[in-house]
Design a protein around this motif. Structure first.
Motif, PDB file in Angstrom:
ATOM      1  N   SER A  71       7.916  -5.820   8.708  1.00  0.00           N
ATOM      2  CA  SER A  71       7.147  -6.536   8.164  1.00  0.00           C
ATOM      3  C   SER A  71       7.846  -7.186   6.768  1.00  0.00           C
ATOM      4  CB  SER A  71       5.852  -6.167   7.757  1.00  0.00           C
ATOM      5  OG  SER A  71       5.064  -5.822   8.992  1.00  0.00           O
ATOM      6  N   VAL A  72       8.709  -6.247   6.458  1.00  0.00           N
ATOM      7  CA  VAL A  72       9.268  -6.674   5.027  1.00  0.00           C
ATOM      8  C   VAL A  72      10.797  -6.816   5.015  1.00  0.00           C
ATOM      9  CG1 VAL A  72       9.177  -6.035   2.481  1.00  0.00           C
ATOM     10  CG2 VAL A  72       7.190  -5.474   3.985  1.00  0.00           C
TER      11      VAL A  72
ATOM     12  N   TYR B 250       9.628  -6.230  -3.607  1.00  0.00           N
ATOM     13  CA  TYR B 250       8.362  -5.831  -3.625  1.00  0.00           C
ATOM     14  C   TYR B 250       7.845  -4.538  -4.041  1.00  0.00           C
ATOM     15  CZ  TYR B 250       8.102  -9.789  -0.088  1.00  0.00           C
ATOM     16  OH  TYR B 250       8.479 -10.871   0.383  1.00  0.00           O
TER      17      TYR B 250
ATOM     18  N   LYS C 218       4.422  -9.589  -6.117  1.00  0.00           N
ATOM     19  CA  LYS C 218       4.796  -9.253  -4.692  1.00  0.00           C
ATOM     20  C   LYS C 218       4.524  -8.193  -4.289  1.00  0.00           C
ATOM     21  CE  LYS C 218       8.596 -12.674  -4.401  1.00  0.00           C
ATOM     22  NZ  LYS C 218      10.017 -12.696  -4.046  1.00  0.00           N
TER      23      LYS C 218
ATOM     24  N   VAL D 210       3.274  -5.177  -1.203  1.00  0.00           N
ATOM     25  CA  VAL D 210       2.980  -4.864   0.186  1.00  0.00           C
ATOM     26  C   VAL D 210       2.303  -3.799   0.496  1.00  0.00           C
ATOM     27  CG1 VAL D 210       4.290  -3.849   2.297  1.00  0.00           C
ATOM     28  CG2 VAL D 210       5.692  -5.299   0.721  1.00  0.00           C
TER      29      VAL D 210
ATOM     30  N   GLU E 214       2.932 -13.142  -3.461  1.00  0.00           N
ATOM     31  CA  GLU E 214       3.164 -12.897  -1.956  1.00  0.00           C
ATOM     32  C   GLU E 214       2.342 -11.504  -1.654  1.00  0.00           C
ATOM     33  OE1 GLU E 214       6.716 -13.125   0.364  1.00  0.00           O
ATOM     34  OE2 GLU E 214       7.919 -13.794  -1.285  1.00  0.00           O
TER      35      GLU E 214
ATOM     36  N   ILE F 247       1.622  -9.050   1.414  1.00  0.00           N
ATOM     37  CA  ILE F 247       2.150  -8.604   3.106  1.00  0.00           C
ATOM     38  C   ILE F 247       1.141  -7.423   3.316  1.00  0.00           C
ATOM     39  CG2 ILE F 247       3.740  -8.004   4.472  1.00  0.00           C
ATOM     40  CD1 ILE F 247       5.888  -9.469   2.783  1.00  0.00           C
TER      41      ILE F 247
END
Length: 328
Positions: A173-174, A180, A252, A254, A286, A288
């Protein structure tokens, strides 16, 4: 050929909007989750489920009308079945909705099971999840008058294959992790449960630490979600952590669910709806969300290894023994 059942233990979830209220009733009737006098447990569960049903129903409306947990656990069962020898029968066994643990046990017996391996879909042990499923299995075992060997796999929170599966899942995913902030999130528990010796918090923290050994340049934090009721639960809360991170300049992020292996309301509603919208409102650049493991090949390989290891324990038990063994 003797056959042996592998029960994949999971919480279960409503398979329709009409199932929301009875699902909640089953959940709150569980003394391992709500510790109130057993004499009034079911009446209280009836009131709570009535009170919460309308609000909870809305969650599932946003999720498409049902929980995907049964289908995803069945995917895991099918993938595991393919990796195991024919002597193993893999069954999905849910705690609070269909197919219930009793149903899975009866089906396995009809197919000739001569012993049981209990394999929880909860990597970290808690009496409120894995422990509750074990207790329900024991009740069914006694009710049916069984006298077969059983091995209970207690946890696998620090197993190298579990950690590898999590790392691989994050990397899918990253692409540039160092750019992040990693925010891990786990289901919360009342503090009093932990104070009584429940290992869930320590095991969750160990899982996160082992994952982060693979990301030495990445900042991270662990939060807890899904608090219910007025009592003190584990902190910090994921939602509050998210607010602090974004307002302090982390743009950012996650979000990594660490105690879930299937999607359900805690991920699809809380993470993908509530937290996503909150992050956008606060100006995140971002955001995620890493998916749960589901039938990730490395995770299924882990389940296979756990099963075969547990079977060695099963073989050492007398065939006419009702003795049950817990295996961490």
């Amino acid at each position: 050929m003797e056959r042996f059942a592998v029960l994949l233990l999971n919480m279960g979830g409503p398979d329709s909007l009409d199932a929301v209220e009875p699902f909640l009733y089953n959940l709150f009737s569980d003394h391992d989750i709500i510790e109130i006098p057993k004499l009034i447990q079911k009446p209280v569960a009836f009131v709570i489920s009535k009170f919460r049903a309308k609000k909870t129903r809305h969650y599932y409306e946003l999720m498409g009308g049902k929980s995907p947990q049964r289908e995803q656990t069945e995917m895991q069962a099918k993938a595991l079945q393919k990796l195991l020898p024919e002597k193993f029968i893999v069954k999905v066994a849910m705690r609070y909705w269909k197919p219930f643990i009793e149903e899975a046990v009866k089906e396995a017996l009809q197919e000739g099971a001569k012993g049981f391996i209990l394999l929880p879909m909860y990597p970290q042990y808690s009496k409120t999840t894995t422990g509750s499923s074990f207790n329900e299995f024991d009740r069914v075992y006694s009710k049916l008058g069984l006298n077969l060997p059983v091995v209970k796999i207690k946890s696998y929170h620090n197993h190298p294959l579990y950690i590898r599966a999590m790392v691989e899942n994050i990397l899918s995913s990253v692409k540039k992790p160092e750019e992040y902030f990693f925010l891990f999130t786990a289901h919360s528990l009342p503090v009093k449960v932990i104070e009584r010796g429940d290992p869930y918090k320590d095991q969750t923290e160990e899982t996160v630490r082992l994952i982060m050994e693979h990301f030495p340049k990445v900042e991270y934090a662990l939060g807890y979600q899904s608090k219910v009721g007025p009592t003190q639960w584990l902190k910090p809360e994921t939602e509050e952590l998210l607010k602090k991170l974004i307002t302090s300049g982390k743009k950012k992020i996650v979000l990594i669910p660490v105690s879930f292996t299937c999607e359900h309301s805690e991920t699809l509603y809380e993470l993908d709806y509530l937290y996503y919208n909150l992050a956008k409102e606060l100006g995140v650049e971002e955001f995620i969300r890493v998916p749960t493991l589901k039938d990730h090949p490395t995770y299924i390989e882990l389940l296979k290894e756990l099963t075969l290891s547990a079977f060695q324990e099963l073989e050492r038990q007398p065939s006419d023994s009702a003795y049950t063994q817990s295996k961490s």
